[in-house]
Write an enzyme that holds these catalytic residues in place. Sequence first.
Site, PDB file in Angstrom:
ATOM      1  N   LYS A   1      10.134   2.957 -19.126  1.00 27.82           N
ATOM      2  CA  LYS A   1       8.924   3.782 -19.270  1.00 27.82           C
ATOM      3  C   LYS A   1       8.214   4.003 -17.938  1.00 27.82           C
ATOM      4  CE  LYS A   1       7.678   3.413 -24.089  1.00 27.82           C
ATOM      5  NZ  LYS A   1       6.672   3.060 -25.081  1.00 27.82           N
TER       6      LYS A   1
ATOM      7  N   LYS B   1      10.253  10.387 -29.240  1.00 20.57           N
ATOM      8  CA  LYS B   1       9.187  11.390 -29.306  1.00 20.57           C
ATOM      9  C   LYS B   1       8.860  11.942 -27.933  1.00 20.57           C
ATOM     10  CE  LYS B   1       6.580   7.709 -31.104  1.00 20.57           C
ATOM     11  NZ  LYS B   1       5.577   7.210 -31.987  1.00 20.57           N
TER      12      LYS B   1
ATOM     13  N   LYS C   1      18.488   7.610 -26.757  1.00 22.68           N
ATOM     14  CA  LYS C   1      17.787   7.307 -28.004  1.00 22.68           C
ATOM     15  C   LYS C   1      16.985   8.530 -28.481  1.00 22.68           C
ATOM     16  CE  LYS C   1      14.078   4.732 -27.873  1.00 22.68           C
ATOM     17  NZ  LYS C   1      13.063   3.697 -27.751  1.00 22.68           N
TER      18      LYS C   1
END
Length: 333
Positions: A114, A201, A198
């Site tokens: 992230k 969103k 993956k």
Amino acid sequence: MSKIIFSGVQPTGNLHLGNYLGAIKNFVELNNDKENQCIFCVVDLHAITVKQDKDELKNNIRETAATFIASGIDTSKSIIFNQSEVHAHAEGSWILSCMAPMGWLNRMTQFKEKAGKDKEKASVGLYIYPILMASDILLYDATHVPVGEDQKQHLELTRDIAQKFNKDFNCENFLKVPEPLIKKKFSRIMSLKDGLKKMSKSDPSDLSRINLTDSKDEILNKIKKAKTDSYPIPNEEIKLKDRPEAQNLLGIYSSISNQTLDETLNEFGGKNFSDLKVQLAEILSNKISPITKEIKKLTNDKEYLDKILLEGASKAEEIAGQKIKEMKKIIGF
Ligand code: AMP
Ligand code: TRP
């Protein structure tokens, strides 16, 4: 012994098929077992580890709660609440952050993903995110935590932190060491555009995921455009090796239709992906459309959702408030 189930979902919008098959569908099954006490949390404090728009955040909190209910979680049986309403989560997170060595956190792969290349610019909150997650879980003496595969490492950290606290303060069994509940199969739903990534969103391409708010036409279009390879569907699982897109579509079909991969391969072996796609789009629409409809209905009733969240927070507060009190006493406050 009855199980205490705890899980959380971030209110960051665009809940998708990965969230549903990897987590929420399991929440509903656990909710339906009379023996279980289930607590499902909209983890809004986790959401602000990256920048959020104030109004969108508020809507997303309600939409996540609506998704839980629309998917089949019964609020007369399970607790649904948002994290920021229960003070103990943040307080527990601070206490646990003083117990957990930095070395443990430095291993967390989700932070590395992230934060990206420029990790100096990532928030400190993003770095200690797994500690807040440990606090969420440990405050409720959760015995089992249903999550998708991507949260496995965070749960291992939670277990380590619980054990270290118990050892440091000589209070064996005070913090309960939780078991992860991660489905062996289909616990990682991949992007429709890249079978190695993956479903997420945050993927800029909306074609990469099926959102739980997509219409039938959108589902049909996305499945039609989903990446496949040019070989027919095999009869045996072993022949799916190195075919990530094929694996993913067959996995999604199996999971949504509650059958094993072998059963799906029996059904489609030798056929082309176009055959699978027609049926996959149909079953996805049939399963997801009622949820979508219910989410829309519920999100129009803000008062109802706010009432559910408030009642849930009051029940959660009773449990977590007591635990944090005991925790503070153990520390010497
Ligand atoms: P999040 O939206 O990141 O808060 O995730 C909520 C839940 O959905 C967690 O249990 C995740 O492990 C699960 N999840 C998210 N993305 C996926 C995916 N692509 N496949 C399976 N589970 C997922
Ligand atoms: N970190 C989880 C995710 O991104 C969300 C989460 C926060 C959670 N607290 C939790 C999951 C406690 C399970 C239990 O998916």
